[in-house]
Scaffold this active site. Structure first.
Site, PDB file in Angstrom:
ATOM      1  N   ARG A 174       0.205  34.222 -48.061  1.00  0.00           N
ATOM      2  CA  ARG A 174      -0.454  32.968 -47.686  1.00  0.00           C
ATOM      3  C   ARG A 174      -1.445  32.463 -48.724  1.00  0.00           C
ATOM      4  O   ARG A 174      -2.094  31.445 -48.516  1.00  0.00           O
ATOM      5  CB  ARG A 174      -1.165  33.126 -46.338  1.00  0.00           C
ATOM      6  CG  ARG A 174      -2.094  34.306 -46.270  1.00  0.00           C
ATOM      7  CD  ARG A 174      -2.680  34.504 -44.898  1.00  0.00           C
ATOM      8  NE  ARG A 174      -3.797  33.628 -44.633  1.00  0.00           N
ATOM      9  CZ  ARG A 174      -4.503  33.635 -43.511  1.00  0.00           C
ATOM     10  NH1 ARG A 174      -4.178  34.461 -42.539  1.00  0.00           N
ATOM     11  NH2 ARG A 174      -5.506  32.816 -43.338  1.00  0.00           N
ATOM     12  N   HIS A 175      -1.595  33.186 -49.847  1.00  0.00           N
ATOM     13  CA  HIS A 175      -2.558  32.797 -50.872  1.00  0.00           C
ATOM     14  C   HIS A 175      -1.880  32.514 -52.211  1.00  0.00           C
ATOM     15  O   HIS A 175      -0.917  33.183 -52.581  1.00  0.00           O
ATOM     16  CB  HIS A 175      -3.602  33.906 -51.079  1.00  0.00           C
ATOM     17  CG  HIS A 175      -4.543  34.068 -49.934  1.00  0.00           C
ATOM     18  ND1 HIS A 175      -4.355  34.998 -48.936  1.00  0.00           N
ATOM     19  CD2 HIS A 175      -5.693  33.409 -49.627  1.00  0.00           C
ATOM     20  CE1 HIS A 175      -5.341  34.904 -48.055  1.00  0.00           C
ATOM     21  NE2 HIS A 175      -6.165  33.954 -48.448  1.00  0.00           N
TER      22      HIS A 175
ATOM     23  N   ARG B 235      -8.091  28.681 -57.221  1.00  0.00           N
ATOM     24  CA  ARG B 235      -8.972  29.756 -56.752  1.00  0.00           C
ATOM     25  C   ARG B 235      -8.608  31.060 -57.464  1.00  0.00           C
ATOM     26  O   ARG B 235      -7.466  31.511 -57.381  1.00  0.00           O
ATOM     27  CB  ARG B 235      -8.854  29.949 -55.240  1.00  0.00           C
ATOM     28  CG  ARG B 235      -9.599  28.876 -54.455  1.00  0.00           C
ATOM     29  CD  ARG B 235      -9.619  29.172 -52.976  1.00  0.00           C
ATOM     30  NE  ARG B 235     -10.325  28.134 -52.261  1.00  0.00           N
ATOM     31  CZ  ARG B 235     -11.635  28.137 -52.032  1.00  0.00           C
ATOM     32  NH1 ARG B 235     -12.365  29.149 -52.443  1.00  0.00           N
ATOM     33  NH2 ARG B 235     -12.215  27.151 -51.381  1.00  0.00           N
TER      34      ARG B 235
ATOM     35  N   GLU C  40      -5.075  29.932 -40.261  1.00  0.00           N
ATOM     36  CA  GLU C  40      -6.022  28.877 -40.638  1.00  0.00           C
ATOM     37  C   GLU C  40      -5.344  27.858 -41.531  1.00  0.00           C
ATOM     38  O   GLU C  40      -4.714  28.199 -42.531  1.00  0.00           O
ATOM     39  CB  GLU C  40      -7.222  29.478 -41.367  1.00  0.00           C
ATOM     40  CG  GLU C  40      -8.240  28.428 -41.803  1.00  0.00           C
ATOM     41  CD  GLU C  40      -9.255  28.967 -42.793  1.00  0.00           C
ATOM     42  OE1 GLU C  40      -9.769  28.165 -43.598  1.00  0.00           O
ATOM     43  OE2 GLU C  40      -9.517  30.185 -42.777  1.00  0.00           O
TER      44      GLU C  40
ATOM     45  N   SER D  25     -10.486  23.814 -42.846  1.00  0.00           N
ATOM     46  CA  SER D  25     -11.883  24.108 -42.560  1.00  0.00           C
ATOM     47  C   SER D  25     -12.685  22.856 -42.867  1.00  0.00           C
ATOM     48  O   SER D  25     -12.384  22.143 -43.830  1.00  0.00           O
ATOM     49  CB  SER D  25     -12.373  25.284 -43.410  1.00  0.00           C
ATOM     50  OG  SER D  25     -13.702  25.610 -43.088  1.00  0.00           O
TER      51      SER D  25
ATOM     52  N   ARG E 161       0.379  25.431 -47.193  1.00  0.00           N
ATOM     53  CA  ARG E 161       0.309  26.274 -45.997  1.00  0.00           C
ATOM     54  C   ARG E 161       0.772  25.500 -44.761  1.00  0.00           C
ATOM     55  O   ARG E 161       1.400  26.062 -43.859  1.00  0.00           O
ATOM     56  CB  ARG E 161      -1.119  26.784 -45.807  1.00  0.00           C
ATOM     57  CG  ARG E 161      -1.240  27.858 -44.750  1.00  0.00           C
ATOM     58  CD  ARG E 161      -2.644  28.420 -44.672  1.00  0.00           C
ATOM     59  NE  ARG E 161      -2.977  29.254 -45.820  1.00  0.00           N
ATOM     60  CZ  ARG E 161      -4.106  29.941 -45.925  1.00  0.00           C
ATOM     61  NH1 ARG E 161      -5.016  29.889 -44.959  1.00  0.00           N
ATOM     62  NH2 ARG E 161      -4.341  30.685 -46.992  1.00  0.00           N
TER      63      ARG E 161
ATOM     64  N   GLU F 108      -8.850  34.105 -56.857  1.00  0.00           N
ATOM     65  CA  GLU F 108      -8.898  35.242 -55.940  1.00  0.00           C
ATOM     66  C   GLU F 108      -7.739  36.183 -56.245  1.00  0.00           C
ATOM     67  O   GLU F 108      -6.587  35.751 -56.293  1.00  0.00           O
ATOM     68  CB  GLU F 108      -8.783  34.763 -54.481  1.00  0.00           C
ATOM     69  CG  GLU F 108      -9.982  33.957 -54.013  1.00  0.00           C
ATOM     70  CD  GLU F 108      -9.799  33.452 -52.581  1.00  0.00           C
ATOM     71  OE1 GLU F 108     -10.783  33.459 -51.837  1.00  0.00           O
ATOM     72  OE2 GLU F 108      -8.678  33.053 -52.234  1.00  0.00           O
TER      73      GLU F 108
END
Length: 437
Positions: free
Chosen positions: A221-222, A213, A360, A363, A411, A215
């Site tokens: 957490r990323h 990703r 989270e 999903s 995670r 981002e």
């Protein structure tokens, strides 16, 4: 002579010849006798060097080795009440396999704490620490537990491409790569492929693989590259069927870790609770009401602070660590063009998040398998249908109802072990600022 790990030796082997190898962790010199602490993958053992037995030259060579040098030692195992393992090894010969430079860029047994960046820059030494290595033994158990459960319940493990023609969620978070003069991307998810597989007869599949990703997130957490568990199953009725698989999988995996990772969990001083199923389910709208009653001032989308507050709420009120947030509004999942909306209320989806200790983890939900509705939702997201033709084609020739989820393995490990930063759960993490080592 077969090399032995430290945990394969015991005082009952008194008098036997053995061969061991590892890193020199410490040397204690007492005149003509020296005690070398040798460390291998499984633990430590004591080598007792005696100048009279070895000769001055060889004795001096051994006891002056820098810490973290690698040696192989042959000798006789002798029972000893003073040695930490109840025995010592009296060397008859040794070989220096690799002499370490000094000073070390990072201590292994020193009590001085090092910054995470320093540790990651010298990961090969950082991983010599028992507690750091234990994290990855637990992570290995997590993957083994996942496979154990899914393979035992009729799922087939698959491997989908990581160089792809389009993104599952549009192009904003894709890494573009040049592919023989054409434009391609690193996969942010195997979503399009695992849905396509639902039309093949491989109707219960999973994959544990890297995902990417783009981002620009600098958080604990990323990551830009992470390990994702992706699961998809066909012939479902609602998202409830998907949640049932997920909660049973999570519970079984944690139970597997607790059963097989007792040594590692103790070393990490970590208590891991096996959750009871079914997990609590609270609709998104009710979660917002709970959060507002707790003084949260967010909007429709539940942010990191909101997730944390919900985790505290269910722990305080129910003593539980897992929570399904269900019935997500369509406006929040509109970018997930494959999410099925409720026929009776198109403003809601059957999609869910699974939170673990206020963060989270997963999903997922039921996908839209009806071709015309899927096209409509893609057009709402301004996607060019021709760019997704290889994906859409599978929906025109018999696609059963299906659903699934994606779970971040890194995670999962981070939350299970209460690690402050997800990078601690990744051997060589990749983020916006780090592409080495």
């Amino acid at each position: 002579m077969h090399r032995k790990y430290s945990n394969e030796l015991c005082p009952e082997m008194d008098g036997q010849e053995v061969r061991v190898a590892g890193w020199v962790e410490d040397v204690r010199k007492l005149g003509s006798i020296a005690f070398i602490i040798l460390r291998d993958r499984e633990g430590r053992l004591q080598v007792t060097a005696i100048k009279k037995e070895m000769g001055k030259e060889r004795f001096t060579e051994l006891i002056t080795l820098p810490r973290e040098s690698v040696v192989e030692i042959k000798g006789k195992l002798q029972k000893s009440a003073e040695a930490r393992m109840g025995f010592e090894i009296l060397p008859t010969e040794f070989k220096v396999l690799s002499k370490a430079e000094v000073p070390l860029p990072l201590g292994v047994v020193d009590k001085v704490n090092a910054e995470l960046d320093t540790r990651l820059d010298n990961r090969f030494i950082d991983l010599r620490k028992d507690e750091v290595r234990a994290i990855f033994k637990v992570k290995s158990l997590v993957c083994a537990g996942i496979r154990n459960y899914l393979l035992g319940n009729g799922f087939v493990e698959v491997h989908t491409p990581k160089i792809v023609f389009a993104g599952a969620e549009g192009g904003a978070t894709l890494f573009e790569v040049e592919y023989f003069g054409r434009k391609a991307f690193l996969a942010q998810s195997p979503q399009l492929y695992k849905q396509t597989l639902m039309a093949t007869g491989l109707d219960r599949i999973f994959e544990i693989a890297p995902a990417f990703r783009a981002e620009p997130s600098d958080t604990v957490r990323h990551l830009s590259e992470f390990i994702s568990l992706d699961v998809e199953l066909a012939y479902i009725n609602t998202s409830e069927d998907v949640m049932q698989v997920l909660e049973n999988l999570v519970a079984a995996t944690i139970e597997y870790v607790v059963k097989n990772g007792e040594k590692e969990l103790k070393l990490l001083n970590c208590e891991v609770r096996v959750p009871k199923v079914p997990f609590r389910k609270i609709p998104h709208r009710e979660c917002l009401e709970i959060l507002k009653s707790m003084g949260w001032h967010g909007g429709v989308d539940i942010d990191t602070e909101g997730e944390k507050l919900l985790g505290e709420y269910i722990m305080q009120n129910y003593g539980e660590e897992f929570l399904f947030i269900t019935e997500f509004p369509t406006e929040l999942k509109r970018g997930t063009f494959y999410a099925m909306r409720k026929d009776e209320n198109p403003e809601l989806t059957g999609y869910f998040d699974l939170d673990y200790r206020g963060q989270e983890l997963t999903s997922g939900g039921q996908r839209e398998h009806r071709y015309e509705k899927l096209k409509t939702q893609m057009l709402e997201n301004n996607l060019k249908l021709e760019a997704f033709e290889p994906y859409l084609k599978a929906f025109r020739y018999g696609m059963p109802p299906h659903g699934g989820f994606g779970l971040g393995v890194d995670r999962f490990v981070q939350k299970m072990l209460n690690l402050t930063n997800i990078r601690e759960a990744v051997l060589f993490p990749r983020d916006r600022l780090r592409v080495t080592p």
